[in-house]
Design a protein around this motif. Structure first.
Motif, short mmCIF file in Angstrom:
data_model
loop_
_atom_site.label_atom_id
_atom_site.label_comp_id
_atom_site.label_asym_id
_atom_site.label_seq_id
_atom_site.Cartn_x
_atom_site.Cartn_y
_atom_site.Cartn_z
N HIS A 96 -59.59 55.03 104.83
CA HIS A 96 -59.44 55.03 106.29
C HIS A 96 -57.96 54.92 106.67
O HIS A 96 -57.49 55.61 107.58
CB HIS A 96 -60.22 53.88 106.93
CG HIS A 96 -61.69 53.96 106.74
ND1 HIS A 96 -62.37 53.15 105.85
CD2 HIS A 96 -62.63 54.75 107.31
CE1 HIS A 96 -63.66 53.44 105.90
NE2 HIS A 96 -63.84 54.41 106.78
N TYR A 97 -57.25 54.03 105.98
CA TYR A 97 -55.83 53.82 106.29
C TYR A 97 -54.99 55.05 105.95
O TYR A 97 -54.05 55.38 106.68
CB TYR A 97 -55.29 52.58 105.58
CG TYR A 97 -55.85 51.30 106.15
CD1 TYR A 97 -55.61 50.94 107.47
CD2 TYR A 97 -56.61 50.44 105.37
CE1 TYR A 97 -56.13 49.76 108.01
CE2 TYR A 97 -57.13 49.26 105.89
CZ TYR A 97 -56.89 48.93 107.20
OH TYR A 97 -57.39 47.77 107.73
N ILE A 98 -55.32 55.74 104.87
CA ILE A 98 -54.59 56.97 104.51
C ILE A 98 -54.81 58.04 105.57
O ILE A 98 -53.87 58.71 106.01
CB ILE A 98 -55.02 57.46 103.11
CG1 ILE A 98 -54.50 56.51 102.03
CG2 ILE A 98 -54.55 58.89 102.86
CD1 ILE A 98 -55.09 56.74 100.65
N ILE A 99 -56.06 58.20 106.00
CA ILE A 99 -56.37 59.18 107.05
C ILE A 99 -55.64 58.82 108.34
O ILE A 99 -55.03 59.68 108.99
CB ILE A 99 -57.89 59.28 107.27
CG1 ILE A 99 -58.56 59.88 106.03
CG2 ILE A 99 -58.21 60.10 108.52
CD1 ILE A 99 -60.08 59.75 106.02
N ALA A 100 -55.67 57.53 108.71
CA ALA A 100 -54.99 57.09 109.94
C ALA A 100 -53.49 57.35 109.85
O ALA A 100 -52.88 57.83 110.82
CB ALA A 100 -55.27 55.61 110.19
N ILE A 120 -62.53 54.04 111.08
CA ILE A 120 -61.38 54.93 111.26
C ILE A 120 -60.61 54.54 112.53
O ILE A 120 -59.38 54.53 112.53
CB ILE A 120 -61.78 56.43 111.24
CG1 ILE A 120 -60.55 57.32 111.09
CG2 ILE A 120 -62.57 56.83 112.46
CD1 ILE A 120 -59.91 57.28 109.74
N GLU A 121 -61.33 54.17 113.58
CA GLU A 121 -60.65 53.73 114.81
C GLU A 121 -59.86 52.45 114.56
O GLU A 121 -58.75 52.27 115.06
CB GLU A 121 -61.67 53.48 115.94
CG GLU A 121 -62.35 54.75 116.44
CD GLU A 121 -63.70 55.00 115.79
OE1 GLU A 121 -63.82 54.84 114.55
OE2 GLU A 121 -64.64 55.36 116.51
N PHE A 126 -54.62 49.84 113.64
CA PHE A 126 -53.70 49.17 112.72
C PHE A 126 -52.36 49.92 112.65
O PHE A 126 -51.30 49.31 112.54
CB PHE A 126 -54.33 49.08 111.32
CG PHE A 126 -53.43 48.45 110.29
CD1 PHE A 126 -53.34 47.07 110.20
CD2 PHE A 126 -52.68 49.23 109.44
CE1 PHE A 126 -52.51 46.47 109.24
CE2 PHE A 126 -51.85 48.65 108.48
CZ PHE A 126 -51.77 47.27 108.39
N GLU A 127 -52.43 51.25 112.76
CA GLU A 127 -51.22 52.08 112.75
C GLU A 127 -50.49 52.07 114.10
O GLU A 127 -49.48 52.74 114.27
CB GLU A 127 -51.57 53.53 112.38
CG GLU A 127 -51.92 53.72 110.93
CD GLU A 127 -50.74 53.44 110.01
OE1 GLU A 127 -49.58 53.68 110.40
OE2 GLU A 127 -50.99 52.98 108.89
#
Length: 177
Positions: A96-100, A120-121, A126-127
């Motif tokens: 999820h963090y890589i996609i974000a 994912i949201e 987080f980003e």
């Protein structure tokens, strides 16, 4: 993989025209059980319903009914809000963090998912990204009709809805709601 395929993918990434699609497997590593199996979501749900062991076995092993259809039928005939809470467990994982991060950096323009969670949201938040300002989310039929895939903002398309909007999900289309 052929070198021309790699070149084409690399150009899509460079031009921010890459779209990705993911499903339940991504949330498995966040603690959300898979659909079928001894510890699967359907097993947990069926254990809470007044079905016979034979009916449970049929639904789990012999029926080719998609999970979404199973949930939709339940939602048409009863309040399944408490069953949907299984999608509130866990937290975003590395995927999820890589996609974000890829969305934030402009490498991914469109994300399509069957996932009902908000992992994912949460990773986008987080980003430092804000929904409606930095990206758009389509969670319902009305959202799908109004989404601009050619627009400036990245788009997250949740084709089965989202736990935050249970009443508008594909799983909860009861008569009169």
């Amino acid at each position: 993989m052929k070198s021309e395929n790699i070149f084409e993918i690399s150009n899509l990434i460079k031009n921010s025209k890459l779209a990705i699609f993911f499903g339940a497997g991504l949330d498995f590593y966040s603690g959300v059980p898979l659909v079928k199996g001894e510890h699967g979501i359907m097993t947990k749900i069926l254990s809470q319903l007044p079905f016979s062991a034979e009916d449970n076995d049929f639904l789990l092993n012999m029926s080719n009914m998609p999970f979404e259809a199973f949930f939709s039928i339940l939602g048409k005939h009863s309040n399944i809000d408490h069953l949907l809470e299984i999608f509130n467990i866990g937290k975003p994982n590395k995927n999820h963090y890589i996609i974000a991060k890829a969305i934030k950096c402009g490498y991914i323009k469109t994300v399509v998912t069957t996932n009902f969670t908000e992992h994912i949201e949460q990773a986008l938040e987080f980003e430092g990204m804000v929904e409606g300002k930095d990206y758009l989310v389509a969670r319902s039929d009305s959202d799908f009709m109004s989404i601009d895939l050619e627009g400036v903002l990245p788009v997250l398309i949740k084709i089965h809805g989202c736990i935050s909007r249970k009443r508008r999900s594909c799983y909860n289309h009861r008569k009169g709601s």
